[in-house]
Design an enzyme around this catalytic site. Structure first.
Site, mmCIF file in Angstrom:
data_model
loop_
_atom_site.group_PDB
_atom_site.id
_atom_site.type_symbol
_atom_site.label_atom_id
_atom_site.label_comp_id
_atom_site.label_asym_id
_atom_site.label_seq_id
_atom_site.Cartn_x
_atom_site.Cartn_y
_atom_site.Cartn_z
ATOM 1 N N ASP A 289 0.879 -1.215 0.045
ATOM 2 C CA ASP A 289 -0.117 0.030 -0.128
ATOM 3 C C ASP A 289 0.977 1.293 0.035
ATOM 4 O OD1 ASP A 289 -2.130 1.846 0.036
ATOM 5 O OD2 ASP A 289 -3.171 0.763 1.518
HETATM 6 C C1 BGC Z 1 -4.849 3.467 0.017
HETATM 7 C C2 BGC Z 1 -5.136 2.520 -0.907
HETATM 8 C C3 BGC Z 1 -4.868 3.124 -2.311
HETATM 9 C C4 BGC Z 1 -3.558 3.703 -2.352
HETATM 10 C C5 BGC Z 1 -3.147 4.331 -3.838
HETATM 11 C C6 BGC Z 1 -3.739 4.111 -0.206
HETATM 12 O O1 BGC Z 1 -3.503 5.049 0.776
HETATM 13 O O2 BGC Z 1 -4.795 2.737 1.367
HETATM 14 O O3 BGC Z 1 -6.507 1.995 -1.011
HETATM 15 O O4 BGC Z 1 -5.181 2.106 -3.187
HETATM 16 O O5 BGC Z 1 -3.667 4.553 -1.424
HETATM 17 O O6 BGC Z 1 -4.024 5.452 -4.174
#
Ligand code: BGC
Length: 729
Positions: A289
């Site tokens: 993530d």
């Molecule tokens: C979120 C994800 C997301 C990623 C990319 C993160 O902060 O938890 O769900 O896909 O950012 O934007």
């Protein structure tokens, strides 16, 4: 993931000639934000756009310039494997550098958060799953895939499969709710919709299952918080949708931010490799993530960035989202012997295989089209999905539907905020495409008027409220949460009506005229009092660009509501987490004081999972249960007793009366949605595989235990028939 022999050979060829730097480059998803002089994390940029601090245009400009400043040179050197981009011109420009100017010409895989639609925004997942319509869930995913692929996006960071039982957690809005079976069906439909139409490279994208795993169980409902759970709970509830989605062929997985029993998912080899790959058979790649590898230092599980990078790679995390730690440290870690070249190679190969499977080597670019108006078919599907996802919670004395000539006084400031219909994480829509409730309702009801009485963002204007009350045959109050109150980093300890909206409900209670509340929110809310203060309630969530039309057509009866709740509503915030399929206790709530309940509030939810009314009433007839060697077959007739066509969701819950572990009070095991014409009758059959009547224990074994089971066939409220059966496996 099936590749041709020729494609496999091409990957082998590439692997043989790649330098170590080029290999590590493939593992790097360059961040658009922490570099290039713009020191704001990507998520915050999105937030800034969502809450209006920057416009969509400014957002695109920032994305485009930061990418230009910094990444072009890196891409040229083969040091970037992936990026997040959301417009075709930038996507083509970067791709051209990768394909035409880097030594080996390996295309970038471009990913984006396309969570519930791209430009055509559909209902938030929490709502859409409530349609209980597998085909619809698949079709909206298919359309999002096509629409975004045309803009050069190859990879959706979706579906979000976090079972969530705690409404305080703002990310409840992004997934299919509290039930592992419904979420698994949702998962399968979404993966199939995103990936399966491979008739042209323009028709599919790679799905990314997130957040693996247990993120929805964050302690106290506080985002990013710690997670502790037993092996059986992990397997029976939180892993189930991921397993189903892997079986459906999902190409990628995103590791969750949280720790699981003390080990952050980012560095959790047991989860990322032993379970995901060896047990479930996952053959795609895993991405972290955003910034999560660096966060392992804050977690206190890694001493420094190099340690965090090495632990992550060794755990089975193939791609680094946003920190460049792989890029900056893996070479040294290899020299130091903390990672091996085989592990690096494996990760590279997994990423190249997904790029190959997506057809990126043959079709790296997209056509840049000027006219980006939404197609009619897109709008039609957005409307259809919105109408199928709203839930009728209350309809006293059949107040709804309303006659077209009704003088509606529409109040509540959410009614007049077009972009609020889109819901959390919708980042690619245009406000011009959004139909607000004011737009939709005034079009459907010629005598309706919107009164600016405030309530959420502005204080109540008493004079305007009086005017609204004077004018009305019926008052429709639109109330709930702003989009910025759900989604990431939006946990709320108190999930009551924000602002002064409760006062509007109270005013309606005193008014001697009928009233309807339309709720617009991204999570269940604690609104016990408010529910009693109005005559009818539509839970409309954030329904996407066609929300205004969908709600208006429901108020007028052109649409007969059919969705059910995917999450239970607490009466007060202190009941969270609250969910229907909780384990038995030794002291089920009863009259005695010494049973499992509260002194100050009922232990029951305000509304339970699976609940939802219709303008029609249905009767279940000839309900039969039959056992075959490996299945339970339930057949019934569903009769529509009303004068209007309708749809009903037949749900089957199972209770395993005695188990070697404490079992849930009941669990959803099958459902079917059926359309029944006015006065008509439809027969249907639901099938439960006996294999699905087992459960995982704490040793990680799947147990099928002989014994007595109760099968409850219901529509979520008044039709409930139970069968008890002894089953031997
Ligand atoms: C979120 C994800 C997301 C990623 C990319 C993160 O902060 O938890 O769900 O896909 O950012 O934007």
């Amino acid at each position: 993931m099936q590749l041709s022999l020729e494609q496999e050979a091409k990957i082998k060829e590439l692997m043989a000639v790649m330098t170590l730097d080029e290999k590590i480059g493939q593992l790097n998803q360059a961040s658009v934000s922490i570099v290039g002089g713009f020191d704001v994390p990507f998520e915050e940029l999105i937030e800034m756009m969502t809450d209006g601090r920057i416009s969509q245009d400014e957002f695109h400009k920032i994305m485009a310039t930061t990418i230009k400043d910094y990444h072009e040179e890196e891409i040229k050197q083969g040091l970037v494997g992936s990026m997040m981009v959301q417009n075709p011109a930038t996507s083509n420009r970067l791709q051209r550098i990768a394909v035409e100017e880097s030594r080996l010409g390996i295309p970038l895989i471009i990913g984006l958060d396309v969570i519930h639609g791209y430009k055509t925004v559909f209902p938030i997942a929490l709502a859409e799953a409530g349609s209980f319509d597998r085909d619809l869930l698949k079709r909206t995913a298919q359309m999002a895939a096509k629409e975004s692929r045309a803009d050069g996006i190859h990879w959706h960071f979706a579906p979000m499969l976090d079972v969530s039982r705690d409404a305080r957690w703002g990310r409840v809005s992004e997934g299919g709710g509290e039930d592992p079976y419904l979420m698994s069906q949702f998962a399968k439909a979404k993966v199939e919709g995103l990936q399966n139409d491979q008739s042209s490279h323009l028709n599919y994208v790679a799905a990314c299952l997130k957040h693996y795993v247990g993120y929805g169980a964050a302690e106290g409902g506080r985002d990013y918080n710690t997670v502790t759970m037993s092996e059986s709970l992990l397997r029976n509830v939180y892993l189930a949708p991921f397993r189903a989605a892997v079986e459906a062929g999902a190409a990628t997985v995103m590791a969750a931010f949280n720790d699981m029993n003390g080990v952050p998912c980012t560095v959790n080899r047991e989860l990322l490799t032993d379970k995901l790959r060896y047990e479930f058979g996952f053959d795609g790649f895993v991405v972290s993530d955003a910034n999560a590898i660096r966060e392992c230092v804050a977690h206190g599980i890694a001493a420094d960035e190099a340690d965090a990078g090495a632990q992550s790679l060794n755990a089975g995390l193939d791609m680094d989202m946003g920190t460049e730690i792989y890029l900056n440290t893996l070479k040294e870690s290899l020299a130091a012997g903390t990672v091996s070249i085989d592990t690096i190679d494996q990760a590279v190969e997994r990423i190249l295989r997904v790029k190959m499977w997506l057809g990126l080597f043959d079709h790296p670019y997209v056509e840049e089209v000027e006219n980006d108006d939404l197609l009619e078919v897109n709008r039609a599907l957005a409307l259809d999905s919105a109408k199928s996802s709203l839930v009728l919670l209350k309809n006293k004395d059949d107040l709804l539907p309303l006659a077209k000539e009704t003088k509606i006084s529409l109040i509540g400031d959410l009614a007049n905020m077009p972009s609020e219909v889109a819901g959390a994480w919708a980042i690619s829509f245009r406000e011009k495409d959004c139909v607000s409730l004011v737009d939709g309702i005034t079009k459907e009801f010629p005598n309706s008027r919107y009164f600016e009485v405030g309530g959420l963002e502005t204080p109540i204007n008493e004079a305007a409220l009086q005017e609204a009350f004077d004018y009305a045959d019926v008052v429709v109050l639109v109330a709930g949460e702003l989009v910025s109150m759900s989604g990431e980093a939006t946990s709320r300890a108190t999930i009551s009506m924000p602002g002064q909206q409760s006062q509007l409900f109270a005013a309606l209670e005193k008014l001697n005229k009928p009233s309807v509340a339309v709720l617009m929110n991204g999570r269940p809310m604690a609104i016990e009092k408010e529910v009693d203060q109005v005559d009818a309630i539509i839970e409309a969530w954030h329904l996407g660009i066609e929300m205004g039309h969908a709600v208006a057509q429901t108020l007028s009866g052109q649409n007969n509501p059919s969705a059910k709740l995917t999450v239970s509503f607490p009466r007060v915030s202190g009941q969270c987490p609250i969910y229907y399929n909780h384990p038995n206790t030794g002291r089920p709530a009863g009259r005695s004081k010494f049973t499992s309940k509260y002194m100050d509030v009922s232990h029951e939810p305000l509304f339970s999972f699976g609940y939802g009314l219709s303008y029609s009433s249905f009767a279940f007839d000839n309900v039969n249960l039959e056992e075959t060697e490996d299945q339970i077959l339930i057949s019934l007739d569903v009769e529509n007793l009303s004068q209007r066509d309708g749809q009903e969701v037949v749900q089957v819950y199972v209770t395993d009366k005695v188990g070697s572990l404490v079992r849930p009070v009941k669990e959803l095991k099958a459902f079917e949605k059926v359309s029944v014409p006015a006065g008509g009758k439809e027969s249907l059959q639901l099938v439960i595989s006996k294999q699905d009547l087992g459960f995982w224990n704490n040793q990680g074994d799947y147990c099928l235990e002989d014994g007595d089971f109760v099968f409850e066939v219901t529509n979520g409220h008044y039709n409930t028939i139970k069968f008890e059966k002894t089953i031997q496996f």
